[in-house]
Structures are given as structure tokens and as C-alpha cells.
Design a protein around this motif. Structure first.
Motif, PDB file in Angstrom:
ATOM      1  N   GLY A 183     -19.663 -33.679  13.064  1.00  8.90           N
ATOM      2  CA  GLY A 183     -20.102 -34.545  14.150  1.00  8.90           C
ATOM      3  C   GLY A 183     -19.001 -35.427  14.685  1.00  8.90           C
ATOM      4  O   GLY A 183     -18.869 -35.616  15.903  1.00  8.90           O
ATOM      5  N   VAL A 184     -18.179 -35.964  13.786  1.00 12.55           N
ATOM      6  CA  VAL A 184     -17.148 -36.905  14.219  1.00 12.55           C
ATOM      7  C   VAL A 184     -15.930 -36.183  14.800  1.00 12.55           C
ATOM      8  O   VAL A 184     -15.212 -36.735  15.639  1.00 12.55           O
ATOM      9  CB  VAL A 184     -16.737 -37.821  13.038  1.00 12.55           C
ATOM     10  N   ARG A 185     -15.688 -34.951  14.363  1.00 11.30           N
ATOM     11  CA  ARG A 185     -14.527 -34.187  14.837  1.00 11.30           C
ATOM     12  C   ARG A 185     -14.839 -33.310  16.049  1.00 11.30           C
ATOM     13  O   ARG A 185     -13.925 -32.942  16.793  1.00 11.30           O
ATOM     14  CB  ARG A 185     -14.009 -33.292  13.709  1.00 11.30           C
ATOM     15  N   ALA A 186     -16.090 -32.937  16.217  1.00 12.25           N
ATOM     16  CA  ALA A 186     -16.440 -31.994  17.292  1.00 12.25           C
ATOM     17  C   ALA A 186     -17.574 -32.518  18.149  1.00 12.25           C
ATOM     18  O   ALA A 186     -18.603 -31.844  18.302  1.00 12.25           O
ATOM     19  CB  ALA A 186     -16.789 -30.640  16.687  1.00 12.25           C
ATOM     20  N   PRO A 187     -17.431 -33.713  18.736  1.00  9.70           N
ATOM     21  CA  PRO A 187     -18.509 -34.205  19.609  1.00  9.70           C
ATOM     22  C   PRO A 187     -18.718 -33.329  20.835  1.00  9.70           C
ATOM     23  O   PRO A 187     -19.826 -33.252  21.362  1.00  9.70           O
ATOM     24  CB  PRO A 187     -18.028 -35.612  20.000  1.00  9.70           C
ATOM     25  N   ALA A 190      -9.060 -41.928   7.531  1.00 13.32           N
ATOM     26  CA  ALA A 190      -7.815 -41.693   6.795  1.00 13.32           C
ATOM     27  C   ALA A 190      -7.237 -40.317   7.101  1.00 13.32           C
ATOM     28  O   ALA A 190      -6.011 -40.128   7.026  1.00 13.32           O
ATOM     29  CB  ALA A 190      -8.067 -41.843   5.303  1.00 13.32           C
ATOM     30  N   THR A 191      -8.075 -39.346   7.434  1.00 10.96           N
ATOM     31  CA  THR A 191      -7.600 -37.984   7.717  1.00 10.96           C
ATOM     32  C   THR A 191      -7.568 -37.690   9.216  1.00 10.96           C
ATOM     33  O   THR A 191      -7.493 -36.521   9.617  1.00 10.96           O
ATOM     34  CB  THR A 191      -8.520 -36.958   7.019  1.00 10.96           C
ATOM     35  N   GLN A 192      -7.595 -38.720  10.020  1.00 10.86           N
ATOM     36  CA  GLN A 192      -7.713 -38.557  11.466  1.00 10.86           C
ATOM     37  C   GLN A 192      -6.579 -37.734  12.064  1.00 10.86           C
ATOM     38  O   GLN A 192      -6.786 -36.954  12.993  1.00 10.86           O
ATOM     39  CB  GLN A 192      -7.765 -39.928  12.127  1.00 10.86           C
ATOM     40  N   ARG A 193      -5.357 -37.888  11.548  1.00 10.86           N
ATOM     41  CA  ARG A 193      -4.195 -37.213  12.131  1.00 10.86           C
ATOM     42  C   ARG A 193      -4.030 -35.770  11.646  1.00 10.86           C
ATOM     43  O   ARG A 193      -3.151 -35.061  12.133  1.00 10.86           O
ATOM     44  CB  ARG A 193      -2.933 -38.009  11.825  1.00 10.86           C
ATOM     45  N   LEU A 194      -4.844 -35.352  10.699  1.00 11.16           N
ATOM     46  CA  LEU A 194      -4.766 -33.970  10.229  1.00 11.16           C
ATOM     47  C   LEU A 194      -5.495 -33.045  11.206  1.00 11.16           C
ATOM     48  O   LEU A 194      -6.398 -33.478  11.911  1.00 11.16           O
ATOM     49  CB  LEU A 194      -5.393 -33.856   8.840  1.00 11.16           C
ATOM     50  N   PRO A 195      -5.122 -31.767  11.242  1.00 11.40           N
ATOM     51  CA  PRO A 195      -5.783 -30.832  12.166  1.00 11.40           C
ATOM     52  C   PRO A 195      -7.279 -30.705  11.861  1.00 11.40           C
ATOM     53  O   PRO A 195      -7.703 -30.786  10.702  1.00 11.40           O
ATOM     54  CB  PRO A 195      -5.057 -29.507  11.910  1.00 11.40           C
ATOM     55  N   ASP A 196      -8.058 -30.464  12.913  1.00  4.98           N
ATOM     56  CA  ASP A 196      -9.501 -30.314  12.743  1.00  4.98           C
ATOM     57  C   ASP A 196      -9.839 -29.205  11.763  1.00  4.98           C
ATOM     58  O   ASP A 196     -10.708 -29.368  10.894  1.00  4.98           O
ATOM     59  CB  ASP A 196     -10.160 -30.028  14.099  1.00  4.98           C
ATOM     60  N   TRP A 197      -9.173 -28.037  11.909  1.00  4.16           N
ATOM     61  CA  TRP A 197      -9.497 -26.892  11.064  1.00  4.16           C
ATOM     62  C   TRP A 197      -9.265 -27.200   9.600  1.00  4.16           C
ATOM     63  O   TRP A 197     -10.016 -26.724   8.722  1.00  4.16           O
ATOM     64  CB  TRP A 197      -8.680 -25.660  11.485  1.00  4.16           C
ATOM     65  N   LEU A 198      -8.251 -28.019   9.317  1.00  2.00           N
ATOM     66  CA  LEU A 198      -7.925 -28.328   7.930  1.00  2.00           C
ATOM     67  C   LEU A 198      -8.980 -29.245   7.312  1.00  2.00           C
ATOM     68  O   LEU A 198      -9.467 -29.010   6.200  1.00  2.00           O
ATOM     69  CB  LEU A 198      -6.545 -28.985   7.847  1.00  2.00           C
ATOM     70  N   VAL A 199      -9.370 -30.281   8.047  1.00  2.00           N
ATOM     71  CA  VAL A 199     -10.343 -31.245   7.514  1.00  2.00           C
ATOM     72  C   VAL A 199     -11.724 -30.611   7.386  1.00  2.00           C
ATOM     73  O   VAL A 199     -12.388 -30.726   6.351  1.00  2.00           O
ATOM     74  CB  VAL A 199     -10.397 -32.495   8.413  1.00  2.00           C
TER      75      VAL A 199
END
Length: 376
Positions: A202-206, A161-170
């Protein structure tokens, strides 16, 4: 994937092993080790502390359980997120059918089985037990030992659900939430909220996970492991506990991620890798096996007294039980599937789903056949 060795300055023996094979093996080793630690922790606090407190069963094994707390679930969720990263890039339909629905289904089925088991034991003793109330409350606020399965489904849902938000924000929001639950009492939600941070990392920074596993060597891993051990040893003296706990977990996880690919191909670790390929089955079944073991020990006080009186028996009991629970979990899953009860572990597929799976497999087989004919 690059074809160069996965470590800098690796030994000739290590370079002789396949980098691709090593990278394929370490996630199973990581998950297998964490599942063993989870089962050991549940054995400790659901059985050994209540029944054998002060014996060798707790004196020798409880420190191991407590010392691995900063590593146990953070490592499991980091690896789970890492393995889910590719699925996150696919459609909602693929994410629901591949990650969310199967885990939610497994949780509901085994929650129902656990509730029925607890009700059965209570009825046998002539006591009342609100199995339905337990089942309904655990659907939305998991407090039992099955919460890991619930969390895996919920984490992927939130990550998608938050996939389109920036990595730093999530990642930043997840970190703030993890710090907040250390400061504010949120009850059973604490472990769930804290567990989302390693999963989303893990899911955002493979790429960062791959860098730790592929671009470091023994020296980096051992140095960071020494720092991790030192932090765990003085964890009660660290300032700002809410923040220092996150830092300590991050160091522990990073150190292990550096070292696991270097040992993942060891033949002696093959059983742990096999455990890592059966994590959800063990998560689902081990609570019932612990309940059954507790029931046996309470109903046979002479056995409990014999174990408590013998330091060797008390010391060996957690080890033997851990091995039995893992073996029985995997064996029971096979047995239930053979007698036609595979749907207690996997969702029934509708006809359209089965057709899509067959078409996908047929397409892959056709691609392999075409590639083989071209190469020949």
C-alpha cells in the motif's frame, strides 16, 4: 486528479456521483469493515468459543470469522499503507510526529491500562498477576489484541528506513518473509511479519491501488470476487499453502478494492464509514470491553445458561455485543475527552509543536483568503 468517471462503462447513476467523493469515502469504508471483522474475531475466540462453544453463537458466526481471515488484516494494512504513502515522502521528523510517535504512545498508554485492568480483576479474586512483567514483555513482543497499533508504528518505521531501496527489493523481501513465517514457527511474530507485506504494498504502490479503485468496474470486481470466494472455499486443498495463502489474500483484497468505491457513497454504509474514522479508538478500547463482558458472563452463570439454552439469544449475542462494543468505544472516547482525559488517546504537544500547528493552520487560512479575494 482526472475528472473523468472512475469506472469504465459505469451507469448513469454512478457517474452522477462525485468521483472525488467516492475516492475519499472508500478507505473509511474499508477500514470500518475490517475493524468490525477484527472485533467479531476477538469476540469469537476470546469469549464465544470458550463460553458458548457448540451453540448458535459459534455454529453460525464462526464460519464468517474464519472465511474472512484472508481479507481481514491484509485489507486493513493495505489501506493503512496507502493512506501513509504521502507521509512517507516527508521528512523523518514529520514521519515520527505524524505516524510513529502517536501510535506508539497510544499503544503504551492502553497497554498500561489493560495491564492495570487485568491486575485489578486478579486482585479482586485474590489471585496474583504479574502486571509489570506483562507490560514489559508486550512492549517489544506484542502478543495481545493491541498488536495492530504496535504494528502500525513499526511498519511505518521500517518503511521509512527502507524508503531509498528499490520497490522490488523491499516488496520482495516482505513477501519472502511472509512466506517464511508460514513455514517456520515464529510464535506471535507471525501476524506482524505477515502484515508488513500488505502495508508495504500500500505504501509503495499507491498508483496500483488507485488503478484498482478508479479504472475498474462492477464486472471486474464481481468476477474477481467470485474467484476469491472459490479460492477460500478450497483453501485447505490448495498446493503450497504458504504461497497459496498470499495469492488468496491478494485476490480477496483486489476484489474488494475494485468494489468498495462503487458502494462507498451508499447512505446505508455511513455508520461503517464512521467506524472507519475511529479505528484506533476501537482497537484501543474493545479489549477492555470484551474483558468486562467475559467477567459479567462468568460471574452470572444463570445468564450464560439462559443464552446457551436459547438458539435465538445465542445467535443474536455476537451481533448485539459487536454493535455495543463499537458504540461504547466511540462514546467512551468522547466522554473521556470531555472530562479532560484526551491524552489517553493523543500525545501531549510541546509548546513548539503547538506553535507549528497554529502557524500551519494560519498559513492555510491565509492561502484560502488570498484565493478567495483573487477569484472575486
Amino acid at each position: 486528479m482526472p475528472s473523468q468517471p472512475i469506472t469504465v462503462g459505469a451507469s448513469a447513476t454512478h457517474r452522477a456521483t462525485s468521483p472525488i467523493a467516492a475516492r475519499a469515502l472508500w478507505p473509511d469504508l474499508a477500514r470500518g469493515a475490517t475493524v468490525l471483522l477484527v472485533v467479531a474475531m476477538h469476540l469469537m475466540y476470546l469469549q464465544l468459543v470458550p463460553l458458548l462453544h457448540g451453540t448458535a453463537a459459534t455454529v453460525w458466526h464462526k464460519p464468517i470469522v474464519d472465511w474472512t481471515t484472508p481479507l481481514r488484516m491484509p485489507l486493513f494494512f493495505v489501506v493503512s499503507g496507502y493512506l501513509s504513502a504521502r507521509m512517507l515522502q516527508r521528512s523523518w521528523r514529520a514521519g515520527i510526529s505524524g505516524r510513529i510517535a502517536p501510535r506508539a504512545y497510544l499503544y503504551v498508554v492502553w497497554l498500561a491500562i489493560t495491564a492495570a485492568t487485568l491486575w485489578g480483576f486478579a486482585a479482586w479474586d485474590g489471585e496474583d498477576y504479574d502486571a509489570w512483567g506483562y507490560f514489559v514483555s508486550e512492549l517489544w513482543q506484542p502478543t495481545g489484541v493491541l498488536w495492530y497499533i504496535w504494528a502500525l508504528a513499526a511498519f511505518f518505521l521500517v518503511a521509512k528506513a527502507t524508503q531509498r531501496l528499490p520497490d522490488w527489493l523491499v516488496v520482495g523481501a516482505a513477501a519472502l518473509a511472509a512466506i517464511s513465517v508460514e513455514l517456520v514457527d515464529v510464535g506471535s511474530w507471525k501476524s506482524i511479519v505477515a502484515g508488513f507485506l500488505p502495508f508495504v504494498v500500500g505504501v509503495r504502490a499507491p498508483q496500483a491501488i488507485r488503478a484498482l479503485t478508479e479504472r475498474t468496474d462492477w464486472r471486474h470486481g464481481l468476477a474477481l470476487l467470485a474467484l476469491a470466494v472459490a479460492l477460500v472455499a478450497i483453501r485447505r486443498e490448495l498446493p503450497l499453502p504458504a504461497i497459496s495463502h498470499l495469492v488468496m489474500s491478494a485476490v480477496c483484497v483486489a476484489a474488494v478494492l475494485m468494489l468498495l468505491p462503487r458502494i462507498a457513497h451508499w447512505r446505508a454504509l455511513r455508520p461503517i464509514r464512521r467506524v472507519g474514522r475511529n479505528t484506533l479508538v476501537i482497537f484501543a478500547l474493545h479489549p477492555l470491553l470484551i474483558i468486562a463482558a467475559n467477567r459479567f458472563l462468568r460471574d452470572t452463570p444463570h445468564v450464560l445458561e439462559t443464552i446457551a439454552a436459547s438458539p435465538w439469544l445465542a445467535f443474536l449475542l455476537p451481533i448485539v455485543e459487536l454493535l455495543l462494543i463499537v458504540v461504547l468505544s466511540i462514546g467512551l472516547e468522547r466522554a473521556l475527552r470531555r472530562i479532560g482525559l484526551r491524552h489517553v488517546f493523543e500525545m501531549p504537544r510541546f509548546r513548539s509543536q503547538r506553535r507549528r500547528v497554529r502557524d500551519r493552520l494560519a498559513g492555510r487560512q491565509s492561502e484560502r483568503t488570498n484565493a478567495s479575494s483573487i477569484s472575486s
